[in-house]
Enzyme design. Structure first.
Site, PDB file in Angstrom:
ATOM      1  N   ARG A   1       0.941  -1.018  -0.016  1.00 28.22           N
ATOM      2  CA  ARG A   1       0.010  -0.107  -0.042  1.00 28.22           C
ATOM      3  C   ARG A   1       0.900   1.277   0.006  1.00 28.22           C
ATOM      4  O   ARG A   1       1.882   1.373   0.647  1.00 28.22           O
ATOM      5  CB  ARG A   1      -0.843  -0.006   1.159  1.00 28.22           C
TER       6      ARG A   1
ATOM      7  N   GLU B   1      -4.037   7.610  -5.290  1.00 26.68           N
ATOM      8  CA  GLU B   1      -4.220   6.961  -6.480  1.00 26.68           C
ATOM      9  C   GLU B   1      -5.450   7.553  -7.390  1.00 26.68           C
ATOM     10  O   GLU B   1      -6.400   7.571  -6.797  1.00 26.68           O
ATOM     11  CB  GLU B   1      -4.335   5.573  -6.347  1.00 26.68           C
TER      12      GLU B   1
ATOM     13  N   HIS C   1      -1.174   0.465  -9.978  1.00 27.48           N
ATOM     14  CA  HIS C   1      -1.767  -0.671  -9.059  1.00 27.48           C
ATOM     15  C   HIS C   1      -2.370  -1.753  -9.846  1.00 27.48           C
ATOM     16  O   HIS C   1      -3.672  -2.153  -9.751  1.00 27.48           O
ATOM     17  CB  HIS C   1      -2.874   0.212  -8.443  1.00 27.48           C
TER      18      HIS C   1
END
Ligand code: NAD
Length: 359
Positions: free
Chosen positions: A253, A282, A302
């Site tokens: 993360r 993000e 991601h």
């Protein structure tokens, strides 16, 4: 029997098959806005409105619009918040537990196994200088000592000791990374205060403390959950302990790494390179200091766990598990894959055997 209301706060099943499964079982669905998943901004009020009266919330990761206590409190009927994915850092799990609401997630092998594979791909990309070699040839160039890679494993033939890999977080993904790399004969060390010595022994990983791991590893890879304790686990003081030749890989993360400190360390040459799949915010914002560091960083959107046939996109494993968790909870049964196990007793008192589905 009144039908159950399910609020899909962040849909991921483009085929809609899982939505039809819920509808066939007697659920009324409300689907959130796709834009909630990514923008900066506060969508809490709108989400509270849509969550009103819901028996279940389900969706994929929605980092910029987390499932807050207030959203959960907008429905006294709420039984379960179910994630298609592994991470639950976008849910206020402590509040869910206090409120007697189950949080379920989907730690499927297609997800965590993919993160382990992708982590190794990113690590090899850095160590073997693959991007630089590709750029060199495409630009019309050829061999160059600057493109020399790193040999990872130890060699019996000339006594080369191999590199040291440091794994922070020895859960599903950390263990798989160590298993996959074991045949490469590197030295693998690990730090995780919450797992027993038996886990380290079973995976042939030498247990060390964090400063020792940072000071001796050639590659540091992060596989911790994001908690108040792990937020900024790797900040300026920790980066200062790392070798200038070392590389950092983060597929856990974004909040685990202080991005400003990392960018500064890379720019100053205090660290060789970093590969990142996850970011504090993000999508990565245009003004992020991580952009513009050239080949010192590999940036990935991601997607390290995204593979054809994986858990999302259709009725893949993750979507199916999460949907089944919702259906179980609506039938008054404790679902599989409950993340906040400590909430189960209170939940059973409230809902066990009490179905809101006729099927
Ligand atoms: P896991 O729960 O199996 O393992 C996490 C490990 O972190 C546990 O062993 C725990 O003891 C350890 N840990 C907790 N606090 C720690 C600390 N302070 N220091 C060291 N270790 C600590 O989780 P997992 O399935 O292996 O997932 C690991 C991470 O990967 C999570 O953050 C998850 O959200 C992330 N993830 C990312 C993606 C992606 O798409 N990039 C996909 C899946 C999972």
């Amino acid at each position: 029997m009144a039908s159950a209301k399910v609020f899909i706060f962040a849909a991921a099943d483009a085929t809609g098959e899982s939505h039809r499964m819920l509808e066939r079982a007697g659920c009324d669905l409300l689907i959130g806005k796709a834009g909630w998943e990514t923008p900066r901004g506060d969508n809490e009020e709108e989400m509270r409105g849509m969550a009103q009266g819901a028996h279940a919330l389900i969706g994929t990761s929605i980092r910029s619009s987390p499932i807050t206590r207030r959203i959960m409190m907008s429905s006294p009927e709420l039984r379960v918040v179910s994630k298609y994915t592994i991470g639950v850092d976008d849910i206020d799990v402590d509040s869910a537990t206090e409120l007697g609401i189950l949080v379920t997630h989907a730690p499927t092998e297609s997800n965590w196994g993919a993160v382990a594979e992708g982590t190794i791909a990113m690590m090899l990309m850095l160590l073997k200088r693959l991007r630089q070699r590709d750029e060199q040839v495409k630009a019309g160039g050829w061999r160059d000592p600057a493109l020399t890679g790193t040999y990872l494993g130890s060699r019996a033939s000339d006594g080369y000791p191999g590199i040291t890999l440091g794994i922070i977080g020895m859960g599903r993904i950390g263990r798989r990374v160590s298993n996959l790399l074991r045949p490469w004969n590197l030295r693998i060390i690990g730090y995780d205060p919450y797992v027993g010595d038996d886990v380290f022994a079973a995976h042939n990983v030498t247990r060390v403390e964090l400063p020792a791991l940072l000071g001796t590893s050639d590659v540091v890879t992060l596989h911790v959950v994001l908690t108040p304790e792990t937020r900024n686990l790797i900040a300026a003081p920790q980066l200062a302990l790392m070798k200038p030749s070392a590389v950092l890989v983060n597929t856990s993360r974004g909040g685990v790494v202080d991005e400003d400190a990392l960018a500064a360390a890379l720019r100053a040459g205090k660290l060789d390179a970093a590969a990142l799949d996850v970011f504090a915010e993000e999508p990565l914002q245009p003004e992020s200091p991580l952009r513009g560091l050239g080949n010192r960083v590999v940036l990935s959107p991601h997607m390290v766990a995204a593979n054809a046939g994986g858990g999302l996109g259709g009725l893949g494993e993750g979507v199916r598990w999460a949907t089944e968790s919702v259906l179980a909870a609506l039938r008054g049964q404790v679902p599989d894959h409950v993340y906040n196990q400590e909430a189960i007793l209170q939940w059973q008192e409230r809902f066990l055997g009490r179905a809101v589905l006729s099927g």
